[in-house]
Design a protein around this motif. Sequence first.
Motif, PDB file in Angstrom:
ATOM      1  N   GLY A  25      -3.958  10.570  -9.366  1.00  0.00           N
ATOM      2  CA  GLY A  25      -3.503  10.299 -10.719  1.00  0.00           C
ATOM      3  C   GLY A  25      -2.954   8.893 -10.792  1.00  0.00           C
ATOM      4  O   GLY A  25      -3.588   7.937 -10.351  1.00  0.00           O
ATOM      5  N   SER A  26      -1.757   8.795 -11.272  1.00  0.00           N
ATOM      6  CA  SER A  26      -1.157   7.462 -11.388  1.00  0.00           C
ATOM      7  C   SER A  26      -0.722   6.920 -10.037  1.00  0.00           C
ATOM      8  O   SER A  26      -0.596   5.710  -9.853  1.00  0.00           O
ATOM      9  N   GLY A  27      -0.491   7.817  -9.053  1.00  0.00           N
ATOM     10  CA  GLY A  27       0.135   7.404  -7.804  1.00  0.00           C
ATOM     11  C   GLY A  27      -0.586   6.303  -7.068  1.00  0.00           C
ATOM     12  O   GLY A  27       0.008   5.283  -6.706  1.00  0.00           O
ATOM     13  N   ILE A  28      -1.882   6.457  -6.821  1.00  0.00           N
ATOM     14  CA  ILE A  28      -2.628   5.464  -6.056  1.00  0.00           C
ATOM     15  C   ILE A  28      -2.740   4.146  -6.814  1.00  0.00           C
ATOM     16  O   ILE A  28      -3.006   3.099  -6.230  1.00  0.00           O
ATOM     17  N   PHE A  29      -2.507   4.159  -8.108  1.00  0.00           N
ATOM     18  CA  PHE A  29      -2.627   2.943  -8.914  1.00  0.00           C
ATOM     19  C   PHE A  29      -1.281   2.252  -9.170  1.00  0.00           C
ATOM     20  O   PHE A  29      -1.252   1.104  -9.582  1.00  0.00           O
ATOM     21  N   ILE A  30      -0.158   2.983  -8.933  1.00  0.00           N
ATOM     22  CA  ILE A  30       1.152   2.340  -9.100  1.00  0.00           C
ATOM     23  C   ILE A  30       1.980   2.358  -7.816  1.00  0.00           C
ATOM     24  O   ILE A  30       2.814   1.486  -7.599  1.00  0.00           O
ATOM     25  N   LEU A  36       4.633  -0.869  -0.386  1.00  0.00           N
ATOM     26  CA  LEU A  36       4.696  -2.194   0.249  1.00  0.00           C
ATOM     27  C   LEU A  36       6.103  -2.775   0.167  1.00  0.00           C
ATOM     28  O   LEU A  36       6.619  -3.333   1.143  1.00  0.00           O
ATOM     29  N   LYS A  37       6.736  -2.639  -0.981  1.00  0.00           N
ATOM     30  CA  LYS A  37       8.075  -3.192  -1.171  1.00  0.00           C
ATOM     31  C   LYS A  37       9.067  -2.617  -0.177  1.00  0.00           C
ATOM     32  O   LYS A  37       9.935  -3.327   0.346  1.00  0.00           O
ATOM     33  N   ASN A  38       8.956  -1.320   0.104  1.00  0.00           N
ATOM     34  CA  ASN A  38       9.945  -0.664   0.962  1.00  0.00           C
ATOM     35  C   ASN A  38       9.521  -0.541   2.423  1.00  0.00           C
ATOM     36  O   ASN A  38      10.335  -0.154   3.263  1.00  0.00           O
ATOM     37  N   SER A  39       8.256  -0.869   2.734  1.00  0.00           N
ATOM     38  CA  SER A  39       7.827  -0.869   4.138  1.00  0.00           C
ATOM     39  C   SER A  39       7.793  -2.277   4.720  1.00  0.00           C
ATOM     40  O   SER A  39       7.908  -2.457   5.927  1.00  0.00           O
ATOM     41  N   GLY A  40       7.611  -3.292   3.855  1.00  0.00           N
ATOM     42  CA  GLY A  40       7.789  -4.672   4.279  1.00  0.00           C
ATOM     43  C   GLY A  40       6.541  -5.436   4.643  1.00  0.00           C
ATOM     44  O   GLY A  40       6.550  -6.666   4.605  1.00  0.00           O
ATOM     45  N   TYR A 254      -7.453  -2.905  -1.775  1.00  0.00           N
ATOM     46  CA  TYR A 254      -6.400  -3.660  -2.469  1.00  0.00           C
ATOM     47  C   TYR A 254      -5.993  -4.881  -1.652  1.00  0.00           C
ATOM     48  O   TYR A 254      -5.935  -6.012  -2.162  1.00  0.00           O
ATOM     49  N   TYR A 255      -5.701  -4.661  -0.354  1.00  0.00           N
ATOM     50  CA  TYR A 255      -5.173  -5.737   0.482  1.00  0.00           C
ATOM     51  C   TYR A 255      -6.255  -6.741   0.867  1.00  0.00           C
ATOM     52  O   TYR A 255      -5.941  -7.876   1.229  1.00  0.00           O
ATOM     53  N   THR A 256      -7.511  -6.339   0.824  1.00  0.00           N
ATOM     54  CA  THR A 256      -8.593  -7.297   1.071  1.00  0.00           C
ATOM     55  C   THR A 256      -8.641  -8.350  -0.028  1.00  0.00           C
ATOM     56  O   THR A 256      -8.885  -9.535   0.226  1.00  0.00           O
ATOM     57  N   VAL A 257      -8.359  -7.936  -1.250  1.00  0.00           N
ATOM     58  CA  VAL A 257      -8.462  -8.823  -2.418  1.00  0.00           C
ATOM     59  C   VAL A 257      -7.126  -9.456  -2.776  1.00  0.00           C
ATOM     60  O   VAL A 257      -7.052 -10.636  -3.121  1.00  0.00           O
ATOM     61  N   LEU A 258      -6.048  -8.679  -2.705  1.00  0.00           N
ATOM     62  CA  LEU A 258      -4.731  -9.141  -3.150  1.00  0.00           C
ATOM     63  C   LEU A 258      -3.806  -9.360  -1.962  1.00  0.00           C
ATOM     64  O   LEU A 258      -3.764  -8.537  -1.044  1.00  0.00           O
ATOM     65  N   GLY A 259      -3.055 -10.442  -1.989  1.00  0.00           N
ATOM     66  CA  GLY A 259      -2.021 -10.660  -0.991  1.00  0.00           C
ATOM     67  C   GLY A 259      -0.783  -9.840  -1.300  1.00  0.00           C
ATOM     68  O   GLY A 259      -0.663  -9.225  -2.371  1.00  0.00           O
ATOM     69  N   THR A 260       0.175  -9.833  -0.389  1.00  0.00           N
ATOM     70  CA  THR A 260       1.391  -9.044  -0.601  1.00  0.00           C
ATOM     71  C   THR A 260       2.151  -9.509  -1.840  1.00  0.00           C
ATOM     72  O   THR A 260       2.678  -8.684  -2.600  1.00  0.00           O
ATOM     73  N   LEU A 264       3.105  -7.128  -5.097  1.00  0.00           N
ATOM     74  CA  LEU A 264       4.493  -6.957  -5.519  1.00  0.00           C
ATOM     75  C   LEU A 264       4.734  -7.477  -6.931  1.00  0.00           C
ATOM     76  O   LEU A 264       5.597  -6.964  -7.647  1.00  0.00           O
ATOM     77  N   ALA A 265       3.971  -8.472  -7.343  1.00  0.00           N
ATOM     78  CA  ALA A 265       4.165  -9.054  -8.678  1.00  0.00           C
ATOM     79  C   ALA A 265       3.401  -8.316  -9.760  1.00  0.00           C
ATOM     80  O   ALA A 265       3.667  -8.511 -10.949  1.00  0.00           O
ATOM     81  N   SER A 266       2.482  -7.438  -9.381  1.00  0.00           N
ATOM     82  CA  SER A 266       1.614  -6.808 -10.372  1.00  0.00           C
ATOM     83  C   SER A 266       2.255  -5.565 -10.985  1.00  0.00           C
ATOM     84  O   SER A 266       2.714  -4.680 -10.262  1.00  0.00           O
ATOM     85  N   PRO A 267       2.277  -5.464 -12.324  1.00  0.00           N
ATOM     86  CA  PRO A 267       2.743  -4.229 -12.964  1.00  0.00           C
ATOM     87  C   PRO A 267       1.690  -3.128 -12.916  1.00  0.00           C
ATOM     88  O   PRO A 267       1.994  -1.964 -13.124  1.00  0.00           O
ATOM     89  N   ALA A 268       0.422  -3.507 -12.669  1.00  0.00           N
ATOM     90  CA  ALA A 268      -0.672  -2.541 -12.608  1.00  0.00           C
ATOM     91  C   ALA A 268      -1.650  -3.035 -11.540  1.00  0.00           C
ATOM     92  O   ALA A 268      -2.492  -3.882 -11.794  1.00  0.00           O
ATOM     93  N   VAL A 269      -1.510  -2.520 -10.307  1.00  0.00           N
ATOM     94  CA  VAL A 269      -2.213  -3.065  -9.150  1.00  0.00           C
ATOM     95  C   VAL A 269      -3.727  -2.968  -9.321  1.00  0.00           C
ATOM     96  O   VAL A 269      -4.464  -3.900  -8.985  1.00  0.00           O
ATOM     97  N   ALA A 270      -4.213  -1.852  -9.856  1.00  0.00           N
ATOM     98  CA  ALA A 270      -5.661  -1.688 -10.006  1.00  0.00           C
ATOM     99  C   ALA A 270      -6.247  -2.725 -10.962  1.00  0.00           C
ATOM    100  O   ALA A 270      -7.347  -3.240 -10.742  1.00  0.00           O
TER     101      ALA A 270
END
Length: 468
Positions: A25-30, A36-40, A254-260, A264-270
Amino acid sequence: EEAIFLRKKITLLRAFSLLIGSMVGSGIFISPKGVLKNSGSVGFSLLVWFSCGLLSMFGALCYAELGTRITKSGGHYIYILETLGPLPSFLFLWAEFFAIRPANSAVVSLAFGRYMLEPFFAPCAAPVPAVKLVSLLGYYTVLTLNSWSVTWSAWLQTALSVVKLLALALIIVPGMMLLAQGHTENFQDAFDRQSLVLDKLPLAFYAGMFAYSGWFQTGFVREELVKPERNIPLAVIVSVITVIVGYMLTNVSYYTVLGTDDVLASPAVAVSFVQRAFKSLISVVPVLVALSCFGTMNGGIFTFSRTLFVASREGQWPPLFSMIHIRRHTPLPAVMLMFPLVTAMVCIGDIYHLLNFFSFSRWLFIGLATLGLIVHRCRHPELHSPFQVPLFVPVSFTIICLFTVAMSFYSDPVNISIGCTIVLSGFPVYYLIIHRQIFLPFFPILSDYLTHKLQLLLEVVQQEIKTY
């Protein structure tokens, strides 16, 4: 003219669709941002995602055994009631109604509104009032559908499960293509220990487990399942494995295309992913993600209404909510009860605060339910379930759940304390209303009068046939 009860309309395909539709649902997209924020770092976040999948499989296997041992619907509630007793089950019901479920529904609804509006406002962020308005419209649409027809809700869930898998595929395929071309720069120094903060890891797990949450949904509708002893374990195992593989590949994409920093800056990662990797689908993927969230809302309302229905039947909730519409054969009062609280949380809530707010209570009671499985085995060694998991599975899952809940007090004391307070506030209510049954003299008369009037208004009656 015909008996009024909840029909067995959920086949193996519909059970599989319910689980896939609730998990994806929304989980994999938000949640990638929260993990990432809490694992570092990228590497630790992928470890968290895999660990959450493995933990979800353990929990799902425990719930599959509970679903074959206990023949009533109701999920967490009925498992805790039958194994640990009425007090913890009522505390779960109290927390679920006032905190867990409305916050969860609000998170999914807000994700639906955000992704639905994203193509119309890109590259700018969608206005918050517009997001909240669309979120509420989506939630009310699903609420109406579940009030109208069980069959339509089940068919919608099946169709949207296909959409969810398509949405994941549209993220996974371009990401894997770029990875095959050698775009591995974002995986350099993936396990950066300096950015790891151990006391934040429980919040990373909460975000990851939120994305997987939904593996327990078949237990809520156990009485409506066709051949539950066979279909519950089968649907659970296949769906959880499917989601683990899909989620790991999606995060690698996600990580292949987007950096950390981008994540972290994206309100909608997908959406950020599509803007960078596959611009021709810039208006398609957000709509698919929104439909995915729509399916999760549908599954949530479908299952939680059964919890209220069973709790009312067990005498721990007002009797009106164990009634069924005379023509539609839906638990109409139980379906409609949640909308005021969800409306309030959508209007005032923020996704990530809501996520931590309800996760404490949810995982506390899931841990208690699997503890109840261990207790039930010890109390009833003569009972041989058609599906049984090794003892280390419920033991390890229970320990991890309760340990994560305890650690979260250090990670986010404010939101966790609010969740804990809501759970504890159920104690006086239980002892005054349920246990001691202390009423004001006019309360039973007023309650019966209101129940009767609402019965006439909603056209509902008590179930006529025992289905468990």
